[in-house]
Scaffold this active site. Structure first.
Site, PDB file in Angstrom:
ATOM      1  N   ARG A   1      89.167 -21.160  40.215  1.00  0.00           N
ATOM      2  CA  ARG A   1      88.182 -21.672  39.025  1.00  0.00           C
ATOM      3  C   ARG A   1      87.170 -20.454  37.941  1.00  0.00           C
ATOM      4  NH1 ARG A   1      86.211 -26.911  41.436  1.00  0.00           N
ATOM      5  NH2 ARG A   1      85.170 -27.461  38.849  1.00  0.00           N
TER       6      ARG A   1
ATOM      7  N   ASP B   1      83.868 -36.745  35.605  1.00  0.00           N
ATOM      8  CA  ASP B   1      84.736 -36.334  36.825  1.00  0.00           C
ATOM      9  C   ASP B   1      85.523 -37.983  36.799  1.00  0.00           C
ATOM     10  OD1 ASP B   1      84.096 -34.367  37.052  1.00  0.00           O
ATOM     11  OD2 ASP B   1      82.276 -34.594  39.357  1.00  0.00           O
TER      12      ASP B   1
ATOM     13  N   ARG C   1      90.757 -35.955  42.761  1.00  0.00           N
ATOM     14  CA  ARG C   1      90.586 -37.269  41.780  1.00  0.00           C
ATOM     15  C   ARG C   1      91.370 -37.448  41.299  1.00  0.00           C
ATOM     16  NH1 ARG C   1      85.021 -38.677  42.240  1.00  0.00           N
ATOM     17  NH2 ARG C   1      84.152 -36.390  42.237  1.00  0.00           N
TER      18      ARG C   1
ATOM     19  N   LYS D   1      88.694 -28.170  36.228  1.00  0.00           N
ATOM     20  CA  LYS D   1      88.726 -28.785  37.214  1.00  0.00           C
ATOM     21  C   LYS D   1      89.403 -28.085  38.903  1.00  0.00           C
ATOM     22  CE  LYS D   1      85.384 -30.191  35.430  1.00  0.00           C
ATOM     23  NZ  LYS D   1      83.302 -29.786  35.623  1.00  0.00           N
TER      24      LYS D   1
ATOM     25  N   LYS E   1      77.997 -37.235  46.051  1.00  0.00           N
ATOM     26  CA  LYS E   1      78.255 -35.450  46.793  1.00  0.00           C
ATOM     27  C   LYS E   1      77.387 -34.563  45.351  1.00  0.00           C
ATOM     28  CE  LYS E   1      83.356 -34.360  45.718  1.00  0.00           C
ATOM     29  NZ  LYS E   1      82.585 -33.149  44.989  1.00  0.00           N
TER      30      LYS E   1
ATOM     31  N   GLY F   1      83.290 -26.466  44.622  1.00  0.00           N
ATOM     32  CA  GLY F   1      83.191 -25.361  43.433  1.00  0.00           C
ATOM     33  C   GLY F   1      81.581 -25.804  43.004  1.00  0.00           C
TER      34      GLY F   1
HETATM   35  C1  S3P Z   1      78.665 -31.221  39.186  1.00  0.00           C
HETATM   36  C2  S3P Z   1      78.690 -31.127  37.987  1.00  0.00           C
HETATM   37  C3  S3P Z   1      80.386 -31.071  37.133  1.00  0.00           C
HETATM   38  C4  S3P Z   1      80.945 -31.952  38.095  1.00  0.00           C
HETATM   39  C5  S3P Z   1      81.435 -31.410  39.146  1.00  0.00           C
HETATM   40  C6  S3P Z   1      79.784 -31.913  39.982  1.00  0.00           C
HETATM   41  C7  S3P Z   1      77.686 -31.210  40.265  1.00  0.00           C
HETATM   42  O1  S3P Z   1      80.574 -29.963  36.934  1.00  0.00           O
HETATM   43  O2  S3P Z   1      83.113 -32.041  37.527  1.00  0.00           O
HETATM   44  O3  S3P Z   1      82.821 -32.446  40.281  1.00  0.00           O
HETATM   45  O4  S3P Z   1      77.699 -31.742  40.949  1.00  0.00           O
HETATM   46  O5  S3P Z   1      76.658 -30.993  39.534  1.00  0.00           O
HETATM   47  P1  S3P Z   1      80.272 -29.095  35.781  1.00  0.00           P
HETATM   48  O6  S3P Z   1      79.014 -28.344  36.522  1.00  0.00           O
HETATM   49  O7  S3P Z   1      81.165 -27.018  36.061  1.00  0.00           O
HETATM   50  O8  S3P Z   1      80.564 -29.639  34.487  1.00  0.00           O
END
Ligand code: S3P
Length: 447
Positions: A120, A334, A407, A361, A21, A92
């Site tokens: 968030r 994660d 999750r 999250k 992803k 996010g």
């Molecule tokens: C991600 C970074 C992580 C992770 C999220 C995906 C990414 O978040 O928890 O599921 O694809 O860059 P953070 O950058 O907020 O730590």
């Protein structure tokens, strides 16, 4: 819908999971800045990645999407009306990385999201992107957020939180604006953006800071290793950095594979996930399983599109508890909900600390995990920055809560396989966010 899940007798099998992803988001969003078309192989059909695909389409990228193949034809220049609103759904990564691209472009766009995404924090990207010269209009640092892009200024930044999304937003803003940037990190977060810029672009350099021997202050005859800088990695993009385009072949998503490895670990069974991503910034969960007593075998390791991948087999064993603290948490951030489930079946007390980021999250994952552990009857303590989980066996089936978080749904669906009597999980469709075929895959390995 609410799904009933029954205990399983055996966990065994060999599966593949959808494309990663994090990598998929990046290749899709980067197409906005590409000189040439980008072809994607093994694109996952989850809701989060589709949100990124819809977003770039709304900004003028021509999208051809068939099965797991996508061709992205970038527009000659991006131009949209100032009242354009882009819905990032639950994602996010879409919101934060796209905010970076818009910040460095000549655009004014509003980013919106679902209820979870609206809660968030966006201030962590608003601060550095504002310092670079973009304008943000957001209520208390949350979506919906209007962004007015600008010609940005060269920038140097040391990340105050270990976040790949913040790091990527800054790099993509600089790339969009054609200004140089240097980002420093004290803890090495996932580096998919850097790898992708190296694979299909140019103008990025990375410096890994290695510890050097210095005399021990107590006994100068002895040496100890010390970082010469207060940071661990430095990433620089020149003002000429660009994306050339090409083909990106996405490995299987390690974070999805983790649920099936956990099932093998708890059941003392064996699961192979073929063609899964093995980027070292993502695989701390395998180290954790090994420390608990499991065996991990990796075959057919190769590097494709800059990312390491391979076939990973986890064989379960009697599990023992471990401590997970600073430095480790970021590389299995994660996976922590499924770590908590594994911990519930491990002998002794597992301590997870330095994980306060989990509160930010898709749900407050410390609270969501704690709520479901309570439903299962697991003794545990909810800490300010983690959890202390006392392992055991013979827990009863429970009516688990998804808490609107994919999750959490997947982690406690795995737990259900090892409880006495049936369990249920409400809002099981939430797994579509990252793994729409999660329950089919679970059926394949649990009999
Ligand atoms: C991600 C970074 C992580 C992770 C999220 C995906 C990414 O978040 O928890 O599921 O694809 O860059 P953070 O950058 O907020 O730590």
């Amino acid at each position: 819908m609410t799904r009933t899940l029954n205990p399983t007798k055996e966990v065994r099998g060999s599966i593949t999971v959808g494309g990663d992803k994090s990598i998929a988001h990046r290749v899709v969003l980067i197409s906005l800045l590409s000189q040439q078309p980008i072809d994607i192989l093994n694109f996952p059909d989850n809701a989060d990645c589709l949100a990124s695909l819809n977003a770039v389409q709304a900004l003028g990228v021509q999208v051809e999407h068939q099965d797991d193949r996508v061709r992205l034809q970038p527009p000659a220049s991006i131009s949209v009306p100032v009242d354009t609103i882009i819905d990032c759904g639950n994602s996010g990564t879409t919101a934060r990385l796209l905010a970076g691209i818009i910040a460095g472009s000549n655009l004014e766009v509003t980013l919106a999201g679902d209820e979870s995404l609206q809660s968030r924090p966006m201030q962590r990207i608003i601060d550095p992107l504002t310092a670079m010269g973009a304008e943000f209009f957001a209520d208390d640092g949350h979506l919906p957020m209007r962004i007015r892009g600008n010609k940005l200024l060269p920038f140097e930044y040391t990340l105050p939180v270990a976040s790949a999304q913040v790091k990527s937003a800054i790099m993509l803003a600089a790339l969009a604006s054609g200004c140089s940037v240097t980002v420093r990190e004290t803890v090495a977060a996932r580096d998919h953006t850097e790898i992708m810029l190296e694979a299909i672009g140019e103008g990025i350099t990375r410096r890994k800071i290695t510890p050097v021997p210095v005399p021990d202050p107590v006994d100068p005859r002895r040496k100890r290793m010390q970082m010469p800088e207060p940071f661990k990695r430095e990433i620089s993009l020149s003002a000429q950095a660009k994306i050339n385009g090409g083909t990106v072949n996405i490995p299987g998503d390690f974070s999805t594979a983790a649920y099936f490895f956990a099932a093998a670990a708890i059941a003392r069974g064996r699961v192979e996930v073929r063609n899964v991503g093995l980027n070292p910034t993502r695989t701390a969960f395998l180290d954790y399983l090994k420390m608990c007593g499991c065996t991990v075998n990796i075959a057919n390791k190769t590097v494709v599109s800059g990312e390491t991948r391979g076939d990973v087999t986890v064989t379960g064993a009697k599990l023992s508890s471990r401590k997970i603290v600073a430095g480790n948490t970021v590389n299995l951030i994660d996976e922590l909900p499924i770590v908590a489930v594994v911990a519930a079946f491990a002998e002794g007390t597992t301590l997870i600390r330095d994980a306060a980021e989990l509160k930010l999250k898709e749900s407050d994952r410390l609270a969501s995990v704690s709520e479901n552990l309570t439903l299962m009857g697991v003794k545990h303590g909810l800490l300010e920055d983690g959890l202390a989980i006392e392992g055991g066996r013979d827990f009863s089936g429970a009516d688990f809560k998804s808490c609107g978080d994919h999750r959490i749904a997947m982690a406690f669906s795995v737990a259900s396989l090892f409880l006495i009597g049936p369990s249920s999980i409400e809002d099981d469709e939430i797994v579509r966010v990252s793994c729409p075929n999660f329950y089919e895959l679970l059926d394949e390995i649990a009999r």
